[in-house]
Enzyme design. Structure first.
Site, PDB file in Angstrom:
ATOM      1  CB  CYS A   2     -22.498   1.569  38.301  1.00  0.00           C
ATOM      2  SG  CYS A   2     -21.899   2.584  39.675  1.00  0.00           S
ATOM      3  CD  GLU A 109     -18.270  -4.065  37.656  1.00  0.00           C
ATOM      4  OE1 GLU A 109     -18.705  -5.035  38.339  1.00  0.00           O
ATOM      5  OE2 GLU A 109     -18.989  -3.158  37.220  1.00  0.00           O
TER       6      GLU A 109
END
Length: 241
Positions: A2, A109
């Site tokens: 992340c 992402e």
């Protein structure tokens, strides 16, 4: 992993959703492109006069351990692998006693194209836009260059725990790591200052994590999110590929 996420909720919203308290002077900057080293809200619990208080604080994203010579260590410590967090010098002290939750509205992402030459960003979020809280750690670092009593002498920082992606499903095609999500009950257990077995708490969180993440949606979004200077709600708008 992340490395970018969204947090545009107001303090009052977080107080209500996380059932926490916050100082009246606490200010949060809405961001649709949170990057490492940014100031971010975290939720933690402290024992004050024998009573547990759940509080919202602002921390630098990137954990700086107490033994660090300077805060630059945090630049590389915005994620902590759940498999090694108990042994890594940067995280092990915080893992034992300073656990927090990191609230997000979703995270970004990047997925490689079949030819490996380009990457397409995706916004990962709950179907209804509900808040997600990731398992995190926090730490206090004393700046040796500042005098005692200086308002900037102490730095509060944090990191987000990650785990391996599920073996199948859409998330598995996106990245081999993802942050560890907590539900309401899991957050209460993770934050509990009386809980001393951090390993057991992490194991319990991981047991349920894939099930929670399975409900997330993945929307392709503009490549503009790749530049940290771009920051606005248009970044999370889904595009057609």
């Amino acid at each position: 992993m992340c490395g970018r996420y969204v947090m545009a909720r107001a303090v009052g919203d977080l107080v209500a959703e996380l059932e926490a308290e916050a100082e009246a002077s606490l200010e949060l900057r809405a961001s649709w492109n949170v990057a490492p080293t940014s100031d971010v809200p975290i939720v933690l619990e402290r024992l004050i006069d024998g009573a547990v208080h759940r509080q919202i604080h602002v921390a630098a994203w990137g954990l700086v351990p107490g033994w660090a010579k300077d805060a630059a260590v945090g630049v590389r410590a915005f994620n902590a692998r759940s498999e090694t967090v108990a042994e890594k010098p940067t995280f092990r002290a915080a893992f034992k006693a300073r656990r927090c939750g990191v609230p997000v509205q979703g995270y970004y992402e990047w997925k490689k194209s079949p030819d490996g030459k380009t990457k397409q960003p995706y916004f990962v979020h709950t179907p209804d836009g509900a808040l997600i809280t990731f398992a995190g750690l926090y730490e206090w670092w004393k700046d040796p260059s500042k005098a005692d009593g200086d308002p900037g002498q102490w730095l509060l920082s944090c990191t987000i725990l990650t785990m391996g992606s599920p073996p199948d499903g859409e998330l598995a095609t996106l990245h081999d790591r993802l942050p560890v999500p907590l539900d309401r009950e899991g957050l209460a257990e993770w934050l509990d200052p009386a809980a001393k077995d951090a390993g057991a708490l992490l194991a319990a969180a991981l047991d349920e994590a894939w099930g929670r993440a399975a409900a997330w949606e993945l929307d392709p979004v503009s490549s503009a999110v790749g530049n940290v200077r771009n920051n606005g709600p248009e970044l999370i708008e889904a595009i057609v590929l």
